[in-house]
Design a protein around this motif. Structure first.
Motif, mmCIF file in Angstrom:
data_model
loop_
_atom_site.group_PDB
_atom_site.id
_atom_site.type_symbol
_atom_site.label_atom_id
_atom_site.label_comp_id
_atom_site.label_asym_id
_atom_site.label_seq_id
_atom_site.Cartn_x
_atom_site.Cartn_y
_atom_site.Cartn_z
ATOM 1 N N ARG A 180 -6.311 32.562 -3.847
ATOM 2 C CA ARG A 180 -7.762 32.469 -4.073
ATOM 3 C C ARG A 180 -8.529 33.218 -2.988
ATOM 4 N N SER A 181 -8.077 33.061 -1.743
ATOM 5 C CA SER A 181 -8.730 33.751 -0.636
ATOM 6 C C SER A 181 -8.594 35.268 -0.781
ATOM 7 N N LEU A 182 -7.416 35.712 -1.195
ATOM 8 C CA LEU A 182 -7.177 37.133 -1.407
ATOM 9 C C LEU A 182 -8.069 37.673 -2.505
ATOM 10 N N ARG A 183 -8.142 36.951 -3.620
ATOM 11 C CA ARG A 183 -8.971 37.386 -4.745
ATOM 12 C C ARG A 183 -10.442 37.460 -4.336
ATOM 13 N N ALA A 184 -10.897 36.469 -3.562
ATOM 14 C CA ALA A 184 -12.295 36.455 -3.118
ATOM 15 C C ALA A 184 -12.588 37.651 -2.216
ATOM 16 N N ARG A 185 -11.632 37.997 -1.368
ATOM 17 C CA ARG A 185 -11.822 39.148 -0.477
ATOM 18 C C ARG A 185 -11.913 40.451 -1.277
ATOM 19 N N LEU A 186 -11.100 40.583 -2.303
ATOM 20 C CA LEU A 186 -11.137 41.781 -3.142
ATOM 21 C C LEU A 186 -12.440 41.855 -3.941
ATOM 22 N N GLU A 187 -12.895 40.720 -4.448
ATOM 23 C CA GLU A 187 -14.165 40.694 -5.173
ATOM 24 C C GLU A 187 -15.315 41.101 -4.252
ATOM 25 N N GLU A 188 -15.272 40.611 -3.015
ATOM 26 C CA GLU A 188 -16.319 40.957 -2.063
ATOM 27 C C GLU A 188 -16.329 42.463 -1.787
ATOM 28 N N GLY A 189 -15.130 43.053 -1.703
ATOM 29 C CA GLY A 189 -15.049 44.491 -1.508
ATOM 30 C C GLY A 189 -15.676 45.250 -2.667
ATOM 31 N N PHE A 190 -15.442 44.778 -3.882
ATOM 32 C CA PHE A 190 -16.021 45.413 -5.066
ATOM 33 C C PHE A 190 -17.541 45.290 -5.040
ATOM 34 N N HIS A 191 -18.044 44.093 -4.678
ATOM 35 C CA HIS A 191 -19.491 43.879 -4.621
ATOM 36 C C HIS A 191 -20.136 44.768 -3.559
ATOM 37 N N LYS A 192 -19.483 44.918 -2.419
ATOM 38 C CA LYS A 192 -20.019 45.798 -1.382
ATOM 39 C C LYS A 192 -20.087 47.236 -1.882
ATOM 40 N N GLY A 193 -19.095 47.629 -2.674
ATOM 41 C CA GLY A 193 -19.127 48.958 -3.262
ATOM 42 C C GLY A 193 -20.310 49.125 -4.194
ATOM 43 N N ARG A 194 -20.603 48.093 -4.966
ATOM 44 C CA ARG A 194 -21.760 48.147 -5.866
ATOM 45 C C ARG A 194 -23.048 48.330 -5.070
ATOM 46 N N VAL A 195 -23.169 47.596 -3.974
ATOM 47 C CA VAL A 195 -24.366 47.717 -3.142
ATOM 48 C C VAL A 195 -24.490 49.132 -2.594
ATOM 49 N N HIS A 196 -23.382 49.705 -2.177
ATOM 50 C CA HIS A 196 -23.395 51.070 -1.663
ATOM 51 C C HIS A 196 -23.781 52.058 -2.767
ATOM 52 N N GLY A 197 -23.284 51.824 -3.980
ATOM 53 C CA GLY A 197 -23.650 52.678 -5.106
ATOM 54 C C GLY A 197 -25.127 52.600 -5.421
ATOM 55 N N PHE A 198 -25.682 51.401 -5.328
ATOM 56 C CA PHE A 198 -27.120 51.188 -5.531
ATOM 57 C C PHE A 198 -27.901 52.002 -4.505
ATOM 58 N N ALA A 199 -27.503 51.890 -3.236
ATOM 59 C CA ALA A 199 -28.207 52.598 -2.170
ATOM 60 C C ALA A 199 -28.086 54.114 -2.336
ATOM 61 N N SER A 200 -26.907 54.588 -2.715
ATOM 62 C CA SER A 200 -26.695 56.027 -2.869
ATOM 63 C C SER A 200 -27.575 56.604 -3.970
ATOM 64 N N ALA A 201 -27.697 55.861 -5.074
ATOM 65 C CA ALA A 201 -28.526 56.326 -6.187
ATOM 66 C C ALA A 201 -29.994 56.397 -5.778
ATOM 67 N N LEU A 202 -30.450 55.366 -5.075
ATOM 68 C CA LEU A 202 -31.858 55.349 -4.667
ATOM 69 C C LEU A 202 -32.155 56.426 -3.628
ATOM 70 N N GLU A 203 -31.211 56.663 -2.745
ATOM 71 C CA GLU A 203 -31.442 57.645 -1.688
ATOM 72 C C GLU A 203 -31.624 59.054 -2.265
ATOM 73 N N LEU A 204 -30.987 59.330 -3.393
ATOM 74 C CA LEU A 204 -31.126 60.634 -4.027
ATOM 75 C C LEU A 204 -32.577 60.926 -4.415
ATOM 76 N N PHE A 205 -33.314 59.868 -4.767
ATOM 77 C CA PHE A 205 -34.683 60.050 -5.263
ATOM 78 C C PHE A 205 -35.758 59.662 -4.231
ATOM 79 N N TYR A 206 -35.285 59.217 -3.082
ATOM 80 C CA TYR A 206 -36.247 58.769 -2.071
ATOM 81 C C TYR A 206 -36.974 59.949 -1.434
ATOM 82 N N GLU A 207 -38.298 59.821 -1.322
ATOM 83 C CA GLU A 207 -39.129 60.787 -0.607
ATOM 84 C C GLU A 207 -40.057 60.012 0.325
ATOM 85 N N ARG A 208 -39.969 60.329 1.609
ATOM 86 C CA ARG A 208 -40.788 59.607 2.585
ATOM 87 C C ARG A 208 -42.272 59.945 2.420
ATOM 88 N N ARG A 209 -43.087 58.926 2.536
ATOM 89 C CA ARG A 209 -44.541 59.120 2.408
ATOM 90 C C ARG A 209 -45.242 58.718 3.697
#
Length: 209
Positions: A180-209
């Motif tokens: 269970r601990s192993l599975r939770a650690r792997l799920e957390e890794g996947f979720h962190k990847g999703r967060v990074h993907g979210f940030a990468s997509a937004l950064e492509l369109f970000y323009e400082r104002r």
């Protein structure tokens, strides 16, 4: 452990060929037919574990995606290194998944940038691509971005990855708490990847104002 090798089939084998190979091996190696072989129980467990993954079409796809390839490792490797390699694979899967989702909905990306820009200015007094705010927003809305089917795919990948790591001896097969601990650690890794993907997509369109 290469599950195809355990079953004595090639990676290109059809589902029917895998089923036939499994039935033949079970008949040959079942402990009831080999009462004098000390390793009969272990052998049949290996066969069943292999068929549980590659005998299921969806799990087989996940296994092929996560597999390290046909070549065995030449020397013993620290289990923590093996685990981190798998975490990185799942992180990459999560990152690519969310990035692709947002690239199909640019309007949503721009809406999210508006929210993040306002929160960033409130937090630090000026506009920038402020990672803590971006990450917090990603976790806040993640459930609205991924569908049940997408989460099901993640669960299949994590399930297969967990089984692969158990077969590598990262934790003992009967250790339910460790699994269970192993599975939770792997799920957390996947979720962190999703967060990074979210940030990468937004950064492509970000323009400082």
């Amino acid at each position: 452990m290469d599950y195809y090798q355990v079953l004595g089939v090639a990676r290109e084998a059809s589902d029917e060929d895998i089923k036939k190979a499994y039935r033949k091996l079970v008949f040959e190696h079942h402990p009831d037919r080999n009462p004098h072989k000390a390793d009969a129980d272990e052998r049949i467990r290996e066969i069943n574990a292999a068929y549980e993954i590659v005998g299921d079409p969806e799990k087989r796809k996940s296994y092929d995606r996560l597999s390290w390839g046909d070549e065995p490792r030449a020397t013993a490797v620290d289990p923590e290194i093996i685990l981190k390699e798998m975490e990185q694979k799942l992180f990459d899967e999560g990152r690519k998944e969310l990035f692709a989702i947002l690239m199909q909905n640019v309007a949503r990306v721009k809406d999210e940038l508006t929210v993040i820009r306002a929160r960033t200015i409130q937090a630090q007094g000026y506009d920038s691509f402020f990672e803590p705010v971006v990450q917090a927003r990603a976790y806040e809305i993640m459930d609205n971005l991924v569908t049940e089917d997408i989460n099901g795919r993640m669960q299949r990948l994590v399930e297969v990855a967990t089984e692969m790591l158990v077969s590598q001896g990262i934790t003992k097969r009967g250790n339910e708490g460790g699994i269970r601990s192993l599975r939770a650690r792997l799920e957390e890794g996947f979720h962190k990847g999703r967060v990074h993907g979210f940030a990468s997509a937004l950064e492509l369109f970000y323009e400082r104002r």
